[in-house]
Design a protein around this motif. Structure first.
Motif, PDB file in Angstrom:
ATOM      1  N   ILE A 246      15.530  62.657  -8.639  1.00 39.77           N
ATOM      2  CA  ILE A 246      15.013  61.591  -7.945  1.00 39.77           C
ATOM      3  C   ILE A 246      14.013  60.755  -9.462  1.00 39.77           C
ATOM      4  O   ILE A 246      14.641  60.156  -9.105  1.00 39.77           O
ATOM      5  CB  ILE A 246      14.194  61.452  -6.870  1.00 39.77           C
ATOM      6  N   ARG A 248      15.208  60.685 -12.964  1.00 40.88           N
ATOM      7  CA  ARG A 248      16.307  60.508 -13.985  1.00 40.88           C
ATOM      8  C   ARG A 248      16.150  59.194 -14.579  1.00 40.88           C
ATOM      9  O   ARG A 248      15.484  59.332 -16.013  1.00 40.88           O
ATOM     10  CB  ARG A 248      17.277  60.178 -13.270  1.00 40.88           C
ATOM     11  N   HIS A 249      15.250  58.285 -13.576  1.00 39.80           N
ATOM     12  CA  HIS A 249      14.698  56.835 -14.762  1.00 39.80           C
ATOM     13  C   HIS A 249      13.642  56.567 -14.381  1.00 39.80           C
ATOM     14  O   HIS A 249      13.661  56.115 -15.001  1.00 39.80           O
ATOM     15  CB  HIS A 249      15.659  55.876 -13.157  1.00 39.80           C
TER      16      HIS A 249
ATOM     17  N   THR B  28      27.675  65.299  -2.193  1.00 39.53           N
ATOM     18  CA  THR B  28      27.192  65.414  -4.267  1.00 39.53           C
ATOM     19  C   THR B  28      27.732  64.529  -4.923  1.00 39.53           C
ATOM     20  O   THR B  28      26.801  63.827  -5.901  1.00 39.53           O
ATOM     21  CB  THR B  28      27.661  66.941  -4.075  1.00 39.53           C
ATOM     22  N   THR B  31      24.876  61.376  -4.075  1.00 36.68           N
ATOM     23  CA  THR B  31      23.950  61.363  -4.530  1.00 36.68           C
ATOM     24  C   THR B  31      23.898  61.329  -6.267  1.00 36.68           C
ATOM     25  O   THR B  31      23.112  61.022  -7.404  1.00 36.68           O
ATOM     26  CB  THR B  31      23.063  63.196  -4.242  1.00 36.68           C
ATOM     27  N   VAL B  32      24.602  61.828  -7.071  1.00 36.92           N
ATOM     28  CA  VAL B  32      24.991  62.524  -8.549  1.00 36.92           C
ATOM     29  C   VAL B  32      24.535  61.103  -9.000  1.00 36.92           C
ATOM     30  O   VAL B  32      24.503  60.573 -10.313  1.00 36.92           O
ATOM     31  CB  VAL B  32      25.074  63.231  -8.822  1.00 36.92           C
ATOM     32  N   SER B  35      21.815  58.981  -8.846  1.00 39.25           N
ATOM     33  CA  SER B  35      20.980  58.558  -9.393  1.00 39.25           C
ATOM     34  C   SER B  35      20.787  58.335 -10.644  1.00 39.25           C
ATOM     35  O   SER B  35      19.874  58.043 -11.398  1.00 39.25           O
ATOM     36  CB  SER B  35      19.956  60.651  -9.891  1.00 39.25           C
ATOM     37  N   TYR B  36      22.331  58.003 -11.820  1.00 38.33           N
ATOM     38  CA  TYR B  36      22.358  57.282 -12.418  1.00 38.33           C
ATOM     39  C   TYR B  36      21.982  55.685 -12.371  1.00 38.33           C
ATOM     40  O   TYR B  36      22.037  55.062 -13.972  1.00 38.33           O
ATOM     41  CB  TYR B  36      23.695  57.011 -13.185  1.00 38.33           C
ATOM     42  N   LEU B  37      22.006  55.312 -11.288  1.00 41.94           N
ATOM     43  CA  LEU B  37      21.999  53.792 -11.093  1.00 41.94           C
ATOM     44  C   LEU B  37      20.768  53.753 -11.177  1.00 41.94           C
ATOM     45  O   LEU B  37      19.345  54.525 -10.609  1.00 41.94           O
ATOM     46  CB  LEU B  37      22.572  53.348  -9.514  1.00 41.94           C
ATOM     47  N   GLU B  38      19.407  52.608 -11.792  1.00 40.76           N
ATOM     48  CA  GLU B  38      18.210  51.919 -11.633  1.00 40.76           C
ATOM     49  C   GLU B  38      17.921  51.485 -10.606  1.00 40.76           C
ATOM     50  O   GLU B  38      18.107  50.436 -10.457  1.00 40.76           O
ATOM     51  CB  GLU B  38      17.750  51.746 -12.956  1.00 40.76           C
ATOM     52  N   GLY B  40      14.713  52.283  -8.808  1.00 42.16           N
ATOM     53  CA  GLY B  40      13.571  51.830  -8.459  1.00 42.16           C
ATOM     54  C   GLY B  40      12.785  53.256  -7.430  1.00 42.16           C
ATOM     55  O   GLY B  40      13.441  54.195  -7.694  1.00 42.16           O
ATOM     56  N   VAL B  41      12.173  52.950  -6.642  1.00 42.28           N
ATOM     57  CA  VAL B  41      11.509  53.422  -5.973  1.00 42.28           C
ATOM     58  C   VAL B  41      12.883  53.507  -4.469  1.00 42.28           C
ATOM     59  O   VAL B  41      13.331  55.375  -4.048  1.00 42.28           O
ATOM     60  CB  VAL B  41      10.427  53.010  -4.346  1.00 42.28           C
ATOM     61  N   ASN B  43      15.708  55.273  -5.610  1.00 44.44           N
ATOM     62  CA  ASN B  43      16.319  56.984  -6.261  1.00 44.44           C
ATOM     63  C   ASN B  43      16.100  57.357  -4.639  1.00 44.44           C
ATOM     64  O   ASN B  43      16.519  58.186  -4.528  1.00 44.44           O
ATOM     65  CB  ASN B  43      16.086  56.751  -7.322  1.00 44.44           C
ATOM     66  N   ALA B  44      14.665  57.874  -5.271  1.00 46.16           N
ATOM     67  CA  ALA B  44      14.584  58.517  -3.725  1.00 46.16           C
ATOM     68  C   ALA B  44      14.964  58.510  -3.151  1.00 46.16           C
ATOM     69  O   ALA B  44      14.845  59.970  -1.596  1.00 46.16           O
ATOM     70  CB  ALA B  44      12.311  58.875  -4.531  1.00 46.16           C
ATOM     71  N   ALA B  47      18.112  59.252  -2.668  1.00 46.85           N
ATOM     72  CA  ALA B  47      18.543  61.091  -2.589  1.00 46.85           C
ATOM     73  C   ALA B  47      18.619  61.572  -1.177  1.00 46.85           C
ATOM     74  O   ALA B  47      19.435  62.571  -0.514  1.00 46.85           O
ATOM     75  CB  ALA B  47      18.152  61.490  -3.977  1.00 46.85           C
ATOM     76  N   LEU B  48      17.198  61.324  -0.556  1.00 49.34           N
ATOM     77  CA  LEU B  48      16.655  62.156   0.759  1.00 49.34           C
ATOM     78  C   LEU B  48      17.764  61.721   1.318  1.00 49.34           C
ATOM     79  O   LEU B  48      18.110  62.506   2.318  1.00 49.34           O
ATOM     80  CB  LEU B  48      15.643  61.346   0.501  1.00 49.34           C
TER      81      LEU B  48
END
Lengths: 250, 102
Positions: A246, A248-249, B28, B31-32, B35-38, B40-41, B43-44, B47-48
């Motif tokens: 989480i 990475r960016h 999986t 989610t990886v 994580s390479y995309l921008e 902001g919040v 991302n978390a 992922a969750l």
């Protein structure tokens, strides 16, 4: 019943106790025994949820407090190894599930194969974890007397920090990276300990399964071990995004 | 304890296991990739959310909760509830303090 002849009473008891050898005397039926054992296993797993829950809560709060430090420190983890290990662990959960199926359908050689595969994949996971720990050790990112702030106060000295374009952290914030690594080692370390215990039990089960222990109708042990193994998998399913992905960016 | 009729030992078929295994691997990868995309919040959040979906699949199918007794379902629910209380109440305390870090 007190006036029954002794002989009849003995015969009655023998009839009442006509049950499979694996049914304990304090259970009325095999089903009741299976239900009670399953319930007990889940209650144990709930204590584990609360145990890891405390660590996750600590991570959540400290990450919000020392955000820049947690971001810079998590850049030091390898997404490649993390992803590989996630794949390994999910595969081991699948082989374990297949093991339970083999036990339920009384396939002895299939069960042994599934357990051996789970065992080997567990060892592979720990091996990869070992590679990652070794990297941290070499870079002095293990909390303690030899902890080094170099990667965080002087990012140009560290290829990984450079790759992510990390900016130098002020001293007080840089020191908090040690907290991130403390949580990293505490959480992945406790997870690895659960794996080690699981692998030891798997070794025991492989020996017993070869002797035909779980393929004669009594599958409780395999089933409940499966629950434990899948639980350890779930912990990793949350550890992987939180520790590796989480930030990475940011 | 449960009714006898409820406790027909349900054997989950390998087809289900293979499907869940494939879904877990795809998630999986997802989610990886996410994580390479921008974002902001988010991302978390993403992922969750994916982690929760994966965990739910494992609990329902690999751990057989979907086919389990009501007692097991209740136990799992109670565990989830207690976990939320643990995190929620702790955060209530931290968020409402005047030390201004939130």
């Amino acid at each position: 019943m007190s006036d029954s002849p002794v002989m009849t009473q003995g015969a009655l008891e023998a009839a009442e106790h006509a049950h499979p050898p694996y049914q304990r005397h304090h259970f009325e039926t095999v089903d009741q025994q299976a239900d009670a054992t399953n319930f007990a296993m889940w209650v144990f797993l709930l204590t584990e949820v609360m145990f890891f829950g405390g660590l996750f809560t600590a991570y959540l709060i400290l990450r919000n407090w020392y955000y820049p430090a947690f971001v810079a420190a998590s850049h030091q983890l390898s997404i490649f190894w993390g992803t590989t290990n996630t794949g390994v662990l999910i595969t081991s959960s699948f082989t374990m599930a297949m093991g339970v199926w083999c036990a339920e359908t009384r396939r002895k050689s299939g069960l042994v194969l599934a357990l051996v595969a789970t065992f080997v994949l567990g060892l592979v996971f720990l091996g990869i974890k070992g590679i990652e720990y070794h990297e941290k050790w070499e870079k002095h990112h293990v909390p303690g007397f030899h902890y080094s702030l170099q990667s965080f106060i002087n990012p140009s000295s560290d290829p990984v920090a450079q790759e992510y374009g990390d900016k130098a952290l002020p001293m007080d914030m840089a020191r908090k990276t040690e907290l991130y690594f403390f949580l990293y080692f505490a959480m992945t370390g406790m997870h690895a300990l659960h794996m080690i215990i699981g692998i030891a039990i798997l070794a025991f089960m492989i020996v017993r399964a070869r002797a035909g222990a779980y393929t004669s109708g009594h599958v409780t042990f395999v089933e409940n071990f499966g629950l434990y193994w899948h639980f350890v998998d779930i912990i990793w399913i949350f550890l992987f995004p939180l520790l590796y992905l989480i930030s990475r960016h940011q | 304890m449960s009714e006898h009729s409820e406790h027909e030992h349900h054997i989950v078929s390998p087809k289900v296991y293979v499907a869940i295994f494939a879904a877990l691997l795809i998630l999986t990868g997802l989610t990886v990739a996410a994580s390479y995309l921008e974002m902001g919040v988010f991302n978390a959040v993403v992922a969750l959310a994916i982690a929760v979906i994966k965990a739910t699949l494992v609990v329902l199918f690999f751990m057989h909760v979907k086919y389990s007794t009501k007692l097991t379902k209740l136990t799992v629910g109670a565990g989830l509830f207690t976990f939320i209380v643990l995190v929620g109440m702790t955060l209530c305390d931290y968020i409402t303090r005047a030390w201004g870090r939130w």
